[in-house]
Design a protein around this motif. Structure first.
Motif, short mmCIF file in Angstrom:
data_model
loop_
_atom_site.label_atom_id
_atom_site.label_comp_id
_atom_site.label_asym_id
_atom_site.label_seq_id
_atom_site.Cartn_x
_atom_site.Cartn_y
_atom_site.Cartn_z
N GLN A 38 0.84 -1.20 0.00
CA GLN A 38 0.00 0.00 0.00
C GLN A 38 0.88 1.25 0.00
OE1 GLN A 38 -3.05 -0.06 2.95
NE2 GLN A 38 -4.09 1.70 2.09
N ARG B 275 1.91 1.94 -3.56
CA ARG B 275 0.75 2.46 -4.28
C ARG B 275 0.53 3.93 -3.97
NH1 ARG B 275 -3.78 -2.00 -4.83
NH2 ARG B 275 -2.49 -3.85 -5.08
N LYS B 276 0.64 4.30 -2.69
CA LYS B 276 0.45 5.70 -2.30
C LYS B 276 1.51 6.60 -2.91
CE LYS B 276 -1.80 4.89 2.15
NZ LYS B 276 -1.66 4.98 3.61
N VAL C 244 0.78 7.02 -6.72
CA VAL C 244 -0.36 7.91 -6.95
C VAL C 244 0.02 9.35 -6.62
CG1 VAL C 244 -2.69 8.49 -6.12
CG2 VAL C 244 -2.10 6.13 -6.68
N TRP D 194 -4.72 1.93 -10.02
CA TRP D 194 -4.63 2.52 -8.69
C TRP D 194 -5.27 3.91 -8.65
CZ3 TRP D 194 1.22 1.07 -8.28
CH2 TRP D 194 1.33 -0.31 -8.11
N LYS E 204 -8.42 4.83 -6.29
CA LYS E 204 -8.38 5.99 -5.38
C LYS E 204 -9.55 6.92 -5.64
CE LYS E 204 -6.26 8.48 -2.28
NZ LYS E 204 -6.31 8.09 -0.90
N THR F 32 -9.67 4.27 -1.60
CA THR F 32 -8.69 3.44 -0.91
C THR F 32 -7.77 2.77 -1.92
OG1 THR F 32 -8.36 1.63 0.65
CG2 THR F 32 -10.22 1.41 -0.85
N LEU F 33 -6.59 2.44 -1.48
CA LEU F 33 -5.64 1.74 -2.33
C LEU F 33 -5.36 0.32 -1.82
CD1 LEU F 33 -3.11 4.62 -3.03
CD2 LEU F 33 -4.72 3.59 -4.63
#
Length: 116
Positions: A6, A9-10, A13, A39, A43, A48-49
């Motif tokens: 995660q 992913r954050k 993004v 992703w 979002k 949420t991811l």
């Protein structure tokens, strides 16, 4: 294959939202552009991811094997995998293959006895 973390992913993004091109972000973080698009959509839509659960049926024999196999392995440390399969069938009335027994023993950290 495991899902990307995660945290990754954050960061991906955030980099795209900061204005970096997707192709550049994909190269920097070693991910694919379709993953970035997915992703971003997650979002936007779900807020949420979190990775989705891996599809497939839950293991039927795995949990019962993990729970009761340790005692059998301790009682019969020199038994072969085939013998452990037979012992398990006698004990639990549940038939398991050599491959299933081998995977269970490996999960438990038990060394596999070589055939002679």
């Amino acid at each position: 294959m495991k899902a990307y973390s995660q945290d990754l992913r954050k960061r991906v993004v955030a980099a795209v939202n900061a204005g970096k091109p997707k192709a550049e972000v994909a190269e920097i973080f070693s991910v694919s552009v379709p993953s970035i698009n997915r992703w971003l959509r997650l979002k936007r839509e779900a807020k949420t991811l979190e990775p989705k659960p891996i599809p497939g049926r839950p293991s039927v024999k795995g949990k019962s094997l993990d729970a009761g196999l340790v005692e059998q392995l301790r009682d019969h440390p020199d038994a072969t995998i085939i013998e452990h399969c037979e012992l398990w069938e006698q004990r639990s009335k549940l038939t398991v293959s050599e491959a299933t027994m081998s995977r269970a023993m490996k999960r438990l950290g038990w060394p596999l006895k070589k055939r002679q």
